[in-house]
Write a protein that holds these residues in place. Structure first.
Motif, PDB file in Angstrom:
ATOM      1  N   GLU A 109      10.103   4.825 -26.552  1.00  0.00           N
ATOM      2  CA  GLU A 109       9.798   4.907 -25.117  1.00  0.00           C
ATOM      3  C   GLU A 109      10.021   3.513 -24.548  1.00  0.00           C
ATOM      4  N   VAL A 110      10.245   3.433 -23.258  1.00  0.00           N
ATOM      5  CA  VAL A 110      10.598   2.150 -22.639  1.00  0.00           C
ATOM      6  C   VAL A 110       9.839   0.961 -23.249  1.00  0.00           C
ATOM      7  N   TYR A 128      12.752  -9.142 -23.150  1.00  0.00           N
ATOM      8  CA  TYR A 128      12.553  -7.735 -23.510  1.00  0.00           C
ATOM      9  C   TYR A 128      13.660  -7.270 -24.464  1.00  0.00           C
ATOM     10  N   VAL A 129      14.906  -7.592 -24.114  1.00  0.00           N
ATOM     11  CA  VAL A 129      16.038  -7.155 -24.949  1.00  0.00           C
ATOM     12  C   VAL A 129      15.940  -7.786 -26.337  1.00  0.00           C
ATOM     13  N   VAL A 165       5.512  -3.348 -25.903  1.00  0.00           N
ATOM     14  CA  VAL A 165       6.002  -4.579 -25.269  1.00  0.00           C
ATOM     15  C   VAL A 165       6.049  -4.361 -23.763  1.00  0.00           C
ATOM     16  N   TYR A 166       5.345  -5.202 -23.038  1.00  0.00           N
ATOM     17  CA  TYR A 166       5.308  -5.072 -21.583  1.00  0.00           C
ATOM     18  C   TYR A 166       5.818  -6.339 -20.926  1.00  0.00           C
ATOM     19  N   MET A 167       6.523  -6.143 -19.827  1.00  0.00           N
ATOM     20  CA  MET A 167       6.939  -7.301 -19.035  1.00  0.00           C
ATOM     21  C   MET A 167       5.861  -7.524 -17.969  1.00  0.00           C
ATOM     22  N   GLY A 216      19.670   0.098 -19.968  1.00  0.00           N
ATOM     23  CA  GLY A 216      19.160   1.036 -18.965  1.00  0.00           C
ATOM     24  C   GLY A 216      17.648   1.163 -19.001  1.00  0.00           C
ATOM     25  N   PHE A 217      17.042   0.944 -20.194  1.00  0.00           N
ATOM     26  CA  PHE A 217      15.580   1.018 -20.279  1.00  0.00           C
ATOM     27  C   PHE A 217      14.922   0.042 -19.300  1.00  0.00           C
ATOM     28  N   LEU A 218      15.623  -1.073 -19.048  1.00  0.00           N
ATOM     29  CA  LEU A 218      15.092  -2.051 -18.094  1.00  0.00           C
ATOM     30  C   LEU A 218      15.059  -1.485 -16.680  1.00  0.00           C
ATOM     31  N   PHE A 219      15.925  -0.502 -16.456  1.00  0.00           N
ATOM     32  CA  PHE A 219      16.040   0.056 -15.100  1.00  0.00           C
ATOM     33  C   PHE A 219      15.749   1.559 -15.095  1.00  0.00           C
ATOM     34  N   ALA A 220      14.910   2.007 -16.036  1.00  0.00           N
ATOM     35  CA  ALA A 220      14.695   3.447 -16.204  1.00  0.00           C
ATOM     36  C   ALA A 220      14.247   4.116 -14.894  1.00  0.00           C
TER      37      ALA A 220
END
Ligand code: SF4
Length: 408
Positions: A246-247, A230-231, A198-200, A373-377
């Motif tokens: 993974e992210v 994403y969430v 999944v990619y933003m 936090g994955f959003l801001f890894a």
């Protein structure tokens, strides 16, 4: 140049191979990858690739390869016979481990029944399909060449032939609603594929999409909307038994990408083709190298394909390990962090703060990035390794993890 000094010894990590096939029919609106659309260059490319492969692998004769990843570009666009010839060249030098993963990135429009049959006959055992969406309006906005029906048909056919299939999805496209995104995730779940990326959507410089956004012709969902999508994907996939390992990557047990995990865990890999990177760990020595990102130069001088080579310092090794570990659900060992900070207790204060902000979780000596936090890894990593010194050639070896595209 990957040299004898870098070659396998007893302490070398597992070895993987990446082949960059730089051809696409057309460039998608959002893509900034290294690729060309001049198909007439394929012949020269494969001749150069064979030459580079023989030359590079001569230093690795007798080694065992644990995974091969054909990325691009669009590897499914080229004749299967060309991939077969490359595998033959490879097999003159190295052998494949019994459970070697051989992945090919593919676009739905290339995957007619015959192509799928030929790829399975070749020994490809994992397919990574650049679906991006099952919705016609999203596919149009992204400039993709396949239809929604094609994407579904191909996902089903690939599951039947390979079983080990990954599908890429992108969220945050022009006009996309939260409900439309949920429909995309529902559809991918209905296909039964055991791996989803999944990619933003990210605006890369000098892409058609960036130009349209800059001129106010296209407006994308804002960061908060994209983060909510994403969430939501994390929740939906996890509730169906996918591990968020993974992210951007989710897999059913045992179906993670071995090649990508090898890269993220900093195992050795050899890259072939223009713009491909290599990374070799041997004893305490770690070397990164990069090939030229010009197909014309690559074809003209495959013996000089590699134009950048760097031995990482100890500090660079540790900071890279921290950066990559934070992107994985397995997390980071506190010992590595303390080693980087040479025991400086200030880092414990930073960890307390990140934990209070809900960006990390701690279990014993393991630090993991939370779902939020994955959003801001990357930002979490910057906090923990604020003085991460850039390798002299980090521009050439960006520690960049794909955010808008598949396992490329
Ligand atoms: S997104 Fe994939 S298919 Fe589209 S242009 Fe980039 S590499 Fe080619």
């Amino acid at each position: 140049m990957v040299t004898i000094a870098d070659r396998k010894d007893d302490s070398m990590t597992r070895l993987h191979c990446y082949v960059h096939i730089p051809f696409c029919r057309e460039r998608c609106n959002y893509c900034d990858f290294f690729l060309v659309t001049r198909q007439e260059l394929q012949k020269g490319f494969f001749a150069a690739l064979a030459r580079e492969t023989s030359q590079k692998l001569a230093a690795f004769d007798g080694s065992t390869i644990h995974s091969i990843h054909f990325g691009g570009g669009t590897p499914s666009l080229v004749p299967v016979s060309c991939l077969e010839e490359w595998l033959e060249t490879l097999s003159r030098h190295v052998s494949l481990s019994g459970d070697a993963e051989i992945t090919i990135e593919a676009n739905p429009e290339d995957l007619a029944a015959e192509k799928i049959r030929d790829l399975t006959a070749l020994g490809v055992n994992r397919l990574s399909i650049g679906v991006q969406s099952f919705l016609p309006e999203k596919l149009r906005a992204l400039g993709r060449l396949h239809t929604a029906e094609e994407a579904l048909r191909v996902a089903d056919a690939a599951m039947e032939a390979f079983g080990n299939v990954s599908v890429d999805l992108i969220c945050g496209v022009e006009g996309e609603t939260f409900e439309a995104w949920e429909r995309d995730v529902h559809t991918v779940l209905s296909t039964g594929v055991p791996h989803v990326s999944v990619y933003m959507l990210a605006l890369e410089k000098n892409t058609r999409l960036e130009n349209l956004v800059r001129r106010g012709i296209v407006a994308l969902p804002d960061e908060n909307e994209q983060a909510a999508m994403y969430v939501r994907a994390c929740e939906m996939l996890e509730s169906e038994g996918f591990e968020h390992y993974e992210v951007s990557n989710f897999s059913k047990p045992g179906f993670f990408s071995r090649y990508n995990m090898g890269c993220w865990c900093r195992e050795s890999y050899l890259g072939f083709g223009p713009s491909a990177h290599s990374f070799l760990v041997s004893g305490g020595r770690e070397t990164r190298s990069a090939n030229v990102n010009s197909l014309i130069r690559y074809i003209a001088s495959p013996d000089e394909a590699q134009n950048c080579n760097e031995v990482l310092s100890r500090a660079e090794q540790i900071s890279e390990k921290i950066f990559l570990s934070l992107r994985l659900s397995s997390g980071l060992n506190l010992a590595d962090l303390l080693q980087y900070h040479e025991g400086n207790s200030r880092v414990r204060g930073i960890l307390d703060r990140l934990e209070k902000q809900g960006l990390i979780e701690r279990k014993g000596d393991v630090i993991k990035v939370s779902r939020r936090g994955f959003l801001f890894a990357d930002k979490v990593a910057e906090e923990l390794i604020p003085v991460r010194k850039k390798c002299a050639s980090e521009e050439a070896f960006p520690l960049r993890v794909p955010t808008t595209n598949s396992e490329k």
